[in-house]
Write a protein that holds these residues in place. Sequence first.
Motif, PDB file in Angstrom:
ATOM      1  N   HIS A  33       0.835  -1.207   0.000  1.00 60.41           N
ATOM      2  CA  HIS A  33       0.000   0.000   0.000  1.00 60.41           C
ATOM      3  C   HIS A  33       0.867   1.254   0.000  1.00 60.41           C
ATOM      4  CE1 HIS A  33      -3.475  -2.428   2.081  1.00 60.41           C
ATOM      5  NE2 HIS A  33      -3.257  -2.793   0.827  1.00 60.41           N
ATOM      6  N   ASP A  53     -10.684   1.459  -6.405  1.00 61.17           N
ATOM      7  CA  ASP A  53      -9.828   0.402  -5.861  1.00 61.17           C
ATOM      8  C   ASP A  53     -10.548  -0.931  -6.044  1.00 61.17           C
ATOM      9  OD1 ASP A  53      -7.668  -0.801  -4.580  1.00 61.17           O
ATOM     10  OD2 ASP A  53      -8.661  -0.685  -2.628  1.00 61.17           O
ATOM     11  N   CYS A  56     -11.062  -4.303  -3.056  1.00 61.08           N
ATOM     12  CA  CYS A  56     -10.671  -3.411  -1.942  1.00 61.08           C
ATOM     13  C   CYS A  56     -10.686  -4.088  -0.584  1.00 61.08           C
ATOM     14  CB  CYS A  56     -11.591  -2.199  -1.912  1.00 61.08           C
ATOM     15  SG  CYS A  56     -13.309  -2.640  -1.478  1.00 61.08           S
ATOM     16  N   THR A 119      -6.765   1.364  -8.944  1.00 60.92           N
ATOM     17  CA  THR A 119      -5.767   0.603  -8.201  1.00 60.92           C
ATOM     18  C   THR A 119      -6.269  -0.820  -7.991  1.00 60.92           C
ATOM     19  OG1 THR A 119      -6.729   1.359  -6.108  1.00 60.92           O
ATOM     20  CG2 THR A 119      -4.860   2.623  -6.966  1.00 60.92           C
TER      21      THR A 119
END
Length: 237
Positions: A33, A53, A56, A119
């Motif tokens: 992260h 994300d 997640c 992401t």
Amino acid sequence: MGYDKRQATEEFARWSRSYDQSVLQWLLFGPSHRAMIRRIRDRFGDRPIRVLDVGCGTGVFGERIVRSLPNARVFGMDLVSEMLRGGAARWASHEGTICPVQGDSEHLPFAPGSFDVVTCANSFHHYPDQGRAVAEMHRVLKPGGRLMLIDGYRDAPWGWFIYDVCVETVEGNVHHCSRSRLRDLFAAAGFVETEQTVHRGPAPFLLSEGVARSASTLRRPHIAVSGRAARPVASAD
Ligand SMILES: C[S@@+](CC[C@H](N)C(=O)[O-])C[C@H]1O[C@@H](n2cnc3c(N)ncnc32)[C@H](O)[C@@H]1O
């Protein structure tokens, strides 16, 4: 037998209650992260950005993003409702800044061109159709938006032992991509300027980043991203 979504759902539904306390938070997830957040900051500075994300989990990474980058708005999407429920307190304390959405990486419930950044941290090896997932990530990015994907690095012997031997023994037939396979998937989906960085350590990982070349024209029902919340809309014309 190939890994499937039922297997992922069962695994993460079981793991959801203890997930935030796992030793992997310290060993693998935390360092990955931090590497991703450094990269987002390098690319976007403090500009307002909209982040999706994918995979997640309980929102640990999403929370870290908004704490480090106060102008970021994050949509956290996960296949497994129990993982999203495990982050209930986190979503509540960041209401308006992080929005949890249940969905599948291979069918992202968002309109084309919705995000500046997509992401995907420590989740990609679970996706049965990885090419489809990368194509979806490209579709929901704005032209010039960036995909940042981090996962276990299995090309060197130690990484191969951890991910292809140990993790597969525990999790089943998951698939950690080689560096070249990821490059190929990025190129096939329309990403350009792909950069890859290996982070060495007890659990090595690979950050792959690509720039979305152009908006996709795929049409399907999805959720439009506007303001603070996701809302269902009909297909875009
Ligand atoms: C190891 S956890 C990583 C969570 C988080 N990204 C992090 O770094 O802390 C992997 C997550 O991927 C999710 N996942 C697995 N298959 C998925 C899919 N097809 N679509 C979306 N999420 C998926 C799991 O439910 C789980 O929450």
